[in-house]
Design a protein around this motif. Structure first.
Motif, PDB file in Angstrom:
ATOM      1  N   ARG A  23      -4.130 -21.313  68.840  1.00  0.00           N
ATOM      2  CA  ARG A  23      -4.352 -21.966  69.514  1.00  0.00           C
ATOM      3  C   ARG A  23      -2.413 -22.925  69.840  1.00  0.00           C
ATOM      4  NH1 ARG A  23      -2.562 -27.352  67.816  1.00  0.00           N
ATOM      5  NH2 ARG A  23      -2.893 -27.566  65.909  1.00  0.00           N
ATOM      6  N   LYS A  24      -2.130 -22.965  70.793  1.00  0.00           N
ATOM      7  CA  LYS A  24      -1.034 -23.189  71.720  1.00  0.00           C
ATOM      8  C   LYS A  24      -0.206 -24.976  70.203  1.00  0.00           C
ATOM      9  CE  LYS A  24      -1.746 -23.368  76.492  1.00  0.00           C
ATOM     10  NZ  LYS A  24      -1.362 -23.613  77.972  1.00  0.00           N
ATOM     11  N   PRO A  25       0.982 -25.313  70.467  1.00  0.00           N
ATOM     12  CA  PRO A  25       1.171 -26.574  69.619  1.00  0.00           C
ATOM     13  C   PRO A  25       1.039 -27.425  70.729  1.00  0.00           C
ATOM     14  CG  PRO A  25       2.394 -24.727  69.387  1.00  0.00           C
ATOM     15  CD  PRO A  25       1.809 -23.631  70.661  1.00  0.00           C
ATOM     16  N   LEU A  26       0.686 -28.298  69.919  1.00  0.00           N
ATOM     17  CA  LEU A  26       0.083 -29.579  70.399  1.00  0.00           C
ATOM     18  C   LEU A  26       0.912 -30.302  71.900  1.00  0.00           C
ATOM     19  CD1 LEU A  26      -2.610 -31.495  70.454  1.00  0.00           C
ATOM     20  CD2 LEU A  26      -1.512 -32.767  68.642  1.00  0.00           C
ATOM     21  N   TYR A  27       1.848 -29.878  71.329  1.00  0.00           N
ATOM     22  CA  TYR A  27       3.550 -30.476  71.785  1.00  0.00           C
ATOM     23  C   TYR A  27       3.618 -30.479  73.389  1.00  0.00           C
ATOM     24  CZ  TYR A  27       6.399 -26.619  70.862  1.00  0.00           C
ATOM     25  OH  TYR A  27       6.726 -25.291  70.518  1.00  0.00           O
ATOM     26  N   THR A  28       2.488 -29.066  73.287  1.00  0.00           N
ATOM     27  CA  THR A  28       2.783 -28.348  74.987  1.00  0.00           C
ATOM     28  C   THR A  28       2.155 -29.430  76.101  1.00  0.00           C
ATOM     29  OG1 THR A  28       1.439 -26.566  74.071  1.00  0.00           O
ATOM     30  CG2 THR A  28       3.249 -25.734  74.003  1.00  0.00           C
ATOM     31  N   GLU A  29       1.055 -29.809  75.850  1.00  0.00           N
ATOM     32  CA  GLU A  29      -0.193 -30.513  76.684  1.00  0.00           C
ATOM     33  C   GLU A  29       1.130 -31.844  76.827  1.00  0.00           C
ATOM     34  OE1 GLU A  29      -3.958 -33.169  76.133  1.00  0.00           O
ATOM     35  OE2 GLU A  29      -3.894 -31.702  74.592  1.00  0.00           O
ATOM     36  N   TRP A  30       2.271 -32.379  75.529  1.00  0.00           N
ATOM     37  CA  TRP A  30       2.479 -33.681  76.051  1.00  0.00           C
ATOM     38  C   TRP A  30       3.615 -33.607  76.433  1.00  0.00           C
ATOM     39  CZ3 TRP A  30      -0.356 -37.534  76.283  1.00  0.00           C
ATOM     40  CH2 TRP A  30      -1.642 -38.026  75.081  1.00  0.00           C
ATOM     41  N   ILE A  31       4.179 -32.091  76.589  1.00  0.00           N
ATOM     42  CA  ILE A  31       5.837 -32.373  77.452  1.00  0.00           C
ATOM     43  C   ILE A  31       5.346 -31.746  78.921  1.00  0.00           C
ATOM     44  CG2 ILE A  31       7.495 -32.516  75.583  1.00  0.00           C
ATOM     45  CD1 ILE A  31       7.031 -28.477  76.072  1.00  0.00           C
ATOM     46  N   THR A  32       4.764 -31.999  79.220  1.00  0.00           N
ATOM     47  CA  THR A  32       4.348 -31.967  80.804  1.00  0.00           C
ATOM     48  C   THR A  32       4.243 -32.706  80.990  1.00  0.00           C
ATOM     49  OG1 THR A  32       2.034 -32.440  80.591  1.00  0.00           O
ATOM     50  CG2 THR A  32       2.393 -30.348  80.004  1.00  0.00           C
ATOM     51  N   GLU A  33       4.690 -32.902  82.505  1.00  0.00           N
ATOM     52  CA  GLU A  33       4.737 -33.771  83.425  1.00  0.00           C
ATOM     53  C   GLU A  33       3.533 -34.867  83.386  1.00  0.00           C
ATOM     54  OE1 GLU A  33       4.784 -34.784  88.219  1.00  0.00           O
ATOM     55  OE2 GLU A  33       6.002 -33.313  87.446  1.00  0.00           O
TER      56      GLU A  33
END
Length: 169
Positions: A23-33
């Motif tokens: 899976r992608k690291p969880l932070y990738t979802e939260w550093i989006t606009e």
């Protein structure tokens, strides 16, 4: 007797060009606009770091690690907190200074429904505790509880203890 496991030939994995698995690291979802907008909104609502971390689904120490790693995340949290801090500051000032507000007087009509019969202006007196809190934070050198007194004494002090006398140089 324990069996000896045979090791097969080692596979050399090249990082370049390798297909990543997992899976992608969880932070990738939260550093989006969109993710940053949610986080900023939570901070504007007054949530503390622990609560924001809970909403994201991480430990609060991880949130602080992310804030150090991703300045944009730290900035939206700072911006959101500033909004709430300013609202609280304005409310404190309002309480310290006193204010007026309008209040509706309700009475039941012939059917038992409450209706507005008049609007009155009420006054909230200045709050001394809010004033002191404000001043202690805005002018701490003048309003703090602890006062530094310079010791300008030189000479002898005489202390009387009933029948005894004690001299200090």
């Amino acid at each position: 007797m324990a069996e000896k496991l045979e090791k097969g030939p080692r596979k050399v994995i090249k990082k370049r060009g390798m297909n990543k698995v997992g899976r992608k690291p969880l932070y990738t979802e939260w550093i989006t606009e969109e993710g940053l907008a949610k986080v900023e909104n939570w901070a504007e609502e007054g949530l503390i770091g622990k609560q924001i971390a809970h909403n994201i689904g991480i430990n609060h120490s991880t949130l602080y690690d992310w804030m150090n790693k991703f300045p944009e995340l730290a900035e939206v949290i700072r911006r959101g907190r500033k909004v709430m801090d300013e609202q609280v500051e304005n409310s404190l000032l309002k309480r310290a200074m006193g204010y007026q507000y309008e209040e509706d007087v309700l009475e039941p009509d012939e059917y038992g429904n409450l209706v507005v019969v008049k609007r009155v202006v009420k006054t909230e007196a200045p709050n001394t505790a809010a004033q002191i809190f404000w001043m202690k934070n805005r002018r701490p050198e003048e309003w703090r509880d602890k006062v530094d007194i310079a010791n300008e004494h030189s000479g002898t002090i005489r202390i009387e203890l009933g029948e005894q006398e004690k001299w200090s140089e």
